[in-house]
Write a protein that holds these residues in place. Structure first.
Motif, PDB file in Angstrom:
ATOM      1  N   VAL A 126      -7.330   1.594  -7.222  1.00 40.50           N
ATOM      2  CA  VAL A 126      -6.210   2.299  -6.732  1.00 40.50           C
ATOM      3  C   VAL A 126      -5.149   2.577  -7.479  1.00 40.50           C
ATOM      4  O   VAL A 126      -4.817   1.886  -8.510  1.00 40.50           O
ATOM      5  CB  VAL A 126      -5.702   1.280  -5.570  1.00 40.50           C
ATOM      6  CG1 VAL A 126      -4.283   1.781  -5.048  1.00 40.50           C
ATOM      7  CG2 VAL A 126      -6.591   1.152  -4.363  1.00 40.50           C
ATOM      8  N   GLN A 127      -4.447   3.833  -7.545  1.00 37.09           N
ATOM      9  CA  GLN A 127      -3.656   4.214  -8.353  1.00 37.09           C
ATOM     10  C   GLN A 127      -2.297   4.354  -7.600  1.00 37.09           C
ATOM     11  O   GLN A 127      -2.102   4.887  -6.783  1.00 37.09           O
ATOM     12  CB  GLN A 127      -3.881   5.320  -9.198  1.00 37.09           C
ATOM     13  CG  GLN A 127      -4.769   5.229 -10.008  1.00 37.09           C
ATOM     14  CD  GLN A 127      -5.227   6.464 -10.763  1.00 37.09           C
ATOM     15  OE1 GLN A 127      -4.265   7.433 -11.072  1.00 37.09           O
ATOM     16  NE2 GLN A 127      -6.658   6.591 -10.961  1.00 37.09           N
ATOM     17  N   ARG A 128      -1.303   3.473  -7.986  1.00 40.70           N
ATOM     18  CA  ARG A 128       0.072   3.352  -7.168  1.00 40.70           C
ATOM     19  C   ARG A 128       1.293   3.343  -8.027  1.00 40.70           C
ATOM     20  O   ARG A 128       1.432   2.432  -8.911  1.00 40.70           O
ATOM     21  CB  ARG A 128      -0.034   2.183  -6.258  1.00 40.70           C
ATOM     22  CG  ARG A 128       1.365   2.058  -5.641  1.00 40.70           C
ATOM     23  CD  ARG A 128       1.307   0.566  -4.803  1.00 40.70           C
ATOM     24  NE  ARG A 128       2.479   0.223  -4.065  1.00 40.70           N
ATOM     25  CZ  ARG A 128       3.425  -0.431  -4.406  1.00 40.70           C
ATOM     26  NH1 ARG A 128       3.269  -0.965  -5.664  1.00 40.70           N
ATOM     27  NH2 ARG A 128       4.641  -0.787  -3.852  1.00 40.70           N
ATOM     28  N   TRP A 129       1.911   4.241  -8.338  1.00 43.50           N
ATOM     29  CA  TRP A 129       3.100   4.516  -8.909  1.00 43.50           C
ATOM     30  C   TRP A 129       2.942   4.001 -10.337  1.00 43.50           C
ATOM     31  O   TRP A 129       3.663   3.309 -11.072  1.00 43.50           O
ATOM     32  CB  TRP A 129       4.397   3.869  -8.477  1.00 43.50           C
ATOM     33  CG  TRP A 129       4.766   4.137  -7.139  1.00 43.50           C
ATOM     34  CD1 TRP A 129       4.746   5.475  -6.460  1.00 43.50           C
ATOM     35  CD2 TRP A 129       5.640   3.545  -5.988  1.00 43.50           C
ATOM     36  NE1 TRP A 129       5.254   5.794  -5.529  1.00 43.50           N
ATOM     37  CE2 TRP A 129       5.748   4.406  -5.215  1.00 43.50           C
ATOM     38  CE3 TRP A 129       5.914   2.256  -6.122  1.00 43.50           C
ATOM     39  CZ2 TRP A 129       6.445   4.086  -3.764  1.00 43.50           C
ATOM     40  CZ3 TRP A 129       6.697   2.012  -4.935  1.00 43.50           C
ATOM     41  CH2 TRP A 129       6.913   2.975  -3.759  1.00 43.50           C
ATOM     42  N   GLY A 130       1.843   4.626 -10.885  1.00 47.95           N
ATOM     43  CA  GLY A 130       1.754   4.548 -12.506  1.00 47.95           C
ATOM     44  C   GLY A 130       0.767   3.210 -12.858  1.00 47.95           C
ATOM     45  O   GLY A 130       0.387   2.999 -13.950  1.00 47.95           O
ATOM     46  N   SER A 131       0.437   2.491 -11.515  1.00 47.70           N
ATOM     47  CA  SER A 131      -0.375   0.984 -11.869  1.00 47.70           C
ATOM     48  C   SER A 131      -1.707   1.226 -11.298  1.00 47.70           C
ATOM     49  O   SER A 131      -1.929   1.954 -10.194  1.00 47.70           O
ATOM     50  CB  SER A 131       0.311   0.099 -11.380  1.00 47.70           C
ATOM     51  OG  SER A 131       1.770  -0.122 -11.933  1.00 47.70           O
ATOM     52  N   ASP A 132      -2.620   0.548 -12.112  1.00 51.88           N
ATOM     53  CA  ASP A 132      -4.032   0.521 -11.560  1.00 51.88           C
ATOM     54  C   ASP A 132      -4.338  -0.755 -10.936  1.00 51.88           C
ATOM     55  O   ASP A 132      -4.016  -1.771 -11.593  1.00 51.88           O
ATOM     56  CB  ASP A 132      -4.977   0.876 -12.693  1.00 51.88           C
ATOM     57  CG  ASP A 132      -5.061   2.223 -12.979  1.00 51.88           C
ATOM     58  OD1 ASP A 132      -4.774   2.547 -14.034  1.00 51.88           O
ATOM     59  OD2 ASP A 132      -5.723   3.010 -12.197  1.00 51.88           O
ATOM     60  N   TYR A 133      -5.106  -0.901  -9.868  1.00 57.11           N
ATOM     61  CA  TYR A 133      -5.464  -2.203  -9.263  1.00 57.11           C
ATOM     62  C   TYR A 133      -6.880  -2.085  -8.821  1.00 57.11           C
ATOM     63  O   TYR A 133      -7.608  -0.989  -8.865  1.00 57.11           O
ATOM     64  CB  TYR A 133      -4.788  -2.267  -7.843  1.00 57.11           C
ATOM     65  CG  TYR A 133      -3.263  -2.360  -7.973  1.00 57.11           C
ATOM     66  CD1 TYR A 133      -2.518  -1.356  -8.058  1.00 57.11           C
ATOM     67  CD2 TYR A 133      -2.662  -3.752  -8.265  1.00 57.11           C
ATOM     68  CE1 TYR A 133      -1.026  -1.371  -8.284  1.00 57.11           C
ATOM     69  CE2 TYR A 133      -1.127  -3.770  -8.235  1.00 57.11           C
ATOM     70  CZ  TYR A 133      -0.553  -2.591  -8.142  1.00 57.11           C
ATOM     71  OH  TYR A 133       0.808  -2.571  -8.149  1.00 57.11           O
TER      72      TYR A 133
ATOM     73  N   ILE B   3       0.670  -1.149   0.011  1.00 53.95           N
ATOM     74  CA  ILE B   3      -0.022   0.060  -0.089  1.00 53.95           C
ATOM     75  C   ILE B   3       0.630   1.286   0.002  1.00 53.95           C
ATOM     76  O   ILE B   3       0.294   2.272  -0.277  1.00 53.95           O
ATOM     77  CB  ILE B   3      -1.007   0.029   0.994  1.00 53.95           C
ATOM     78  CG1 ILE B   3      -0.319  -0.011   2.566  1.00 53.95           C
ATOM     79  CG2 ILE B   3      -1.992  -1.237   1.140  1.00 53.95           C
ATOM     80  CD1 ILE B   3      -1.083   0.036   3.591  1.00 53.95           C
ATOM     81  N   PHE B   4       1.987   1.121   0.507  1.00 53.47           N
ATOM     82  CA  PHE B   4       3.015   2.338   0.338  1.00 53.47           C
ATOM     83  C   PHE B   4       3.208   2.799  -1.251  1.00 53.47           C
ATOM     84  O   PHE B   4       3.164   2.279  -2.206  1.00 53.47           O
ATOM     85  CB  PHE B   4       4.456   2.115   0.772  1.00 53.47           C
ATOM     86  CG  PHE B   4       5.236   3.173   0.805  1.00 53.47           C
ATOM     87  CD1 PHE B   4       6.204   3.385  -0.311  1.00 53.47           C
ATOM     88  CD2 PHE B   4       5.069   4.119   1.709  1.00 53.47           C
ATOM     89  CE1 PHE B   4       6.982   4.559  -0.260  1.00 53.47           C
ATOM     90  CE2 PHE B   4       6.142   5.245   1.680  1.00 53.47           C
ATOM     91  CZ  PHE B   4       6.964   5.589   0.569  1.00 53.47           C
ATOM     92  N   GLY B   5       2.957   4.157  -1.300  1.00 55.98           N
ATOM     93  CA  GLY B   5       2.929   4.675  -2.579  1.00 55.98           C
ATOM     94  C   GLY B   5       1.489   4.957  -3.453  1.00 55.98           C
ATOM     95  O   GLY B   5       1.497   5.446  -4.349  1.00 55.98           O
ATOM     96  N   ILE B   6       0.440   4.655  -2.591  1.00 61.64           N
ATOM     97  CA  ILE B   6      -0.875   4.735  -3.027  1.00 61.64           C
ATOM     98  C   ILE B   6      -1.270   6.217  -3.140  1.00 61.64           C
ATOM     99  O   ILE B   6      -0.948   6.989  -2.258  1.00 61.64           O
ATOM    100  CB  ILE B   6      -1.771   3.958  -2.300  1.00 61.64           C
ATOM    101  CG1 ILE B   6      -2.037   2.479  -2.635  1.00 61.64           C
ATOM    102  CG2 ILE B   6      -3.463   4.557  -2.763  1.00 61.64           C
ATOM    103  CD1 ILE B   6      -2.769   1.715  -1.647  1.00 61.64           C
TER     104      ILE B   6
END
Length: 115
Positions: free
Chosen positions: A97-104, A28-31
């Protein structure tokens, strides 16, 4: 990887309310952004509401004044309070969720509003 668990969908009459929850776990770090999208069969997935961890929220015009997105500051959990629901709000709602350019994406939860 980020895992998302959604809850809170269901069947409600027009004018009613529902609250969706989405809990994030794992990396979750970086969300930077958590939010909600929805999709009706045969149509494209559309944004409903987004919450930027740096501050600020965005809503689709169709839900402004009726839906509120919020976050539990102690957890990576985001909520979507949906009031004055309309039949056209019927859809599968997905947490994003968006995290460092990636989508989840979450698995989706069905919201059905009867007239």
């Amino acid at each position: 990887q980020v895992q998302l668990v959604e809850s809170g969908g269901g069947l409600v009459q027009a004018g009613g309310s529902l609250r969706l929850s989405c809990a994030a776990s794992g990396s979750i770090f970086g969300i930077s952004i958590m939010g909600w999208y929805r999709q009706v069969p045969g149509q494209q997935r559309e944004v409903v509401a987004l919450l930027n961890f740096g501050g600020g929220t965005n809503y689709a015009d169709s839900v402004k004044g009726r839906f509120t997105i919020s976050k539990d500051n102690a957890k990576y959990t985001v909520y979507l309070q949906m009031n004055m629901l309309k039949p056209e709000d019927t859809a599968v709602y997905y947490c994003n969720v968006q995290r460092w350019g990636s989508d989840y994406w979450g698995q989706g939860t069905q919201v059905t509003v009867s007239s």
